[in-house]
Design a protein around this motif. Sequence first.
Motif, short mmCIF file in Angstrom:
data_model
loop_
_atom_site.label_atom_id
_atom_site.label_comp_id
_atom_site.label_asym_id
_atom_site.label_seq_id
_atom_site.Cartn_x
_atom_site.Cartn_y
_atom_site.Cartn_z
N ALA A 16 23.83 47.86 -0.50
CA ALA A 16 23.77 46.70 0.23
C ALA A 16 24.93 46.13 -0.49
N GLY A 17 25.80 46.57 -1.47
CA GLY A 17 26.99 45.45 -1.97
C GLY A 17 27.12 44.89 -2.45
N PRO A 124 23.19 45.59 4.50
CA PRO A 124 24.77 45.96 5.17
C PRO A 124 23.94 45.78 6.70
N PRO A 125 24.76 45.62 7.57
CA PRO A 125 24.46 45.62 8.72
C PRO A 125 23.81 46.20 9.61
N GLU A 129 23.91 51.69 8.59
CA GLU A 129 25.61 51.76 7.85
C GLU A 129 25.42 52.08 6.28
N LEU A 130 23.59 51.30 5.70
CA LEU A 130 23.46 51.54 4.22
C LEU A 130 23.82 53.43 4.66
N ARG A 133 27.40 54.01 3.27
CA ARG A 133 27.26 54.13 1.99
C ARG A 133 27.01 54.54 0.77
N VAL A 167 24.84 39.02 5.19
CA VAL A 167 24.78 40.21 5.85
C VAL A 167 25.66 40.55 5.63
N ASN A 168 26.33 42.13 4.55
CA ASN A 168 28.00 42.14 4.22
C ASN A 168 27.77 43.18 4.52
N ASP A 169 29.05 42.50 5.87
CA ASP A 169 29.54 43.64 6.71
C ASP A 169 31.33 43.56 6.15
N ALA A 171 33.28 42.03 2.90
CA ALA A 171 32.47 41.64 1.27
C ALA A 171 32.81 40.26 0.99
#
Length: 199
Positions: A16-17, A124-125, A129-130, A133, A167-169, A171
């Motif tokens: 997720a960052g 993540p969005p 996307e996850l 990544r 929501v980490n779209d 950073a």
Amino acid sequence: MNEKGKLIVISGPSGAGKSTVVFKAIENRSDVCFSTSVTTRKPRPGEVDGKEYFFVDLDRFREMVENDELLEHAEYVANSYGTPKAYVEQKLESGMNVLLDIEVQGARQIHEKMPEALMIFIVPPSLDELRNRLEKRGTETQRAVEARLIRARQEYEEADFYDYLIVNDDADRAAAEFSAIITAEHCKFADRKDILKNT
């Protein structure tokens, strides 16, 4: 004005960052620190007791669990890890906000023991996307990626007790939201109403 710090619990699926968002959010803040965990694993070269971890043996760890000295604890790969209550409380009393980066199960333990803790879930969005990544990292097999996606879905279902969802779209934007949440939490009327009596 000497305010008590807030305990901030961050969770979210692997990929997720979280680390990137958190470090960007706190790089210019002097009021945030990470909690230091207790562990039964042996120190790695260069690790200092009390800095990376508090290193204890299994008997001492079990004693800490029995004496309710840990806010949460779990076992990973045959080693035990936990969050020491006294250390966290001392930091909070000094006015520091204390960050805990833990998974949903541990977060629920904290939520039950300290309902005033600030719970933030970073995602993540999308799950697609996850997947991207995790695959881009190139550090895991396809099977491991699938296992992480299954775990992410489970975490999403269990995460209904969190206060905030980031929501980490992007950073930088996610970090700005994270920092804004901390600031807003300190502006709550209930935490500052005593000032009105002293004016």
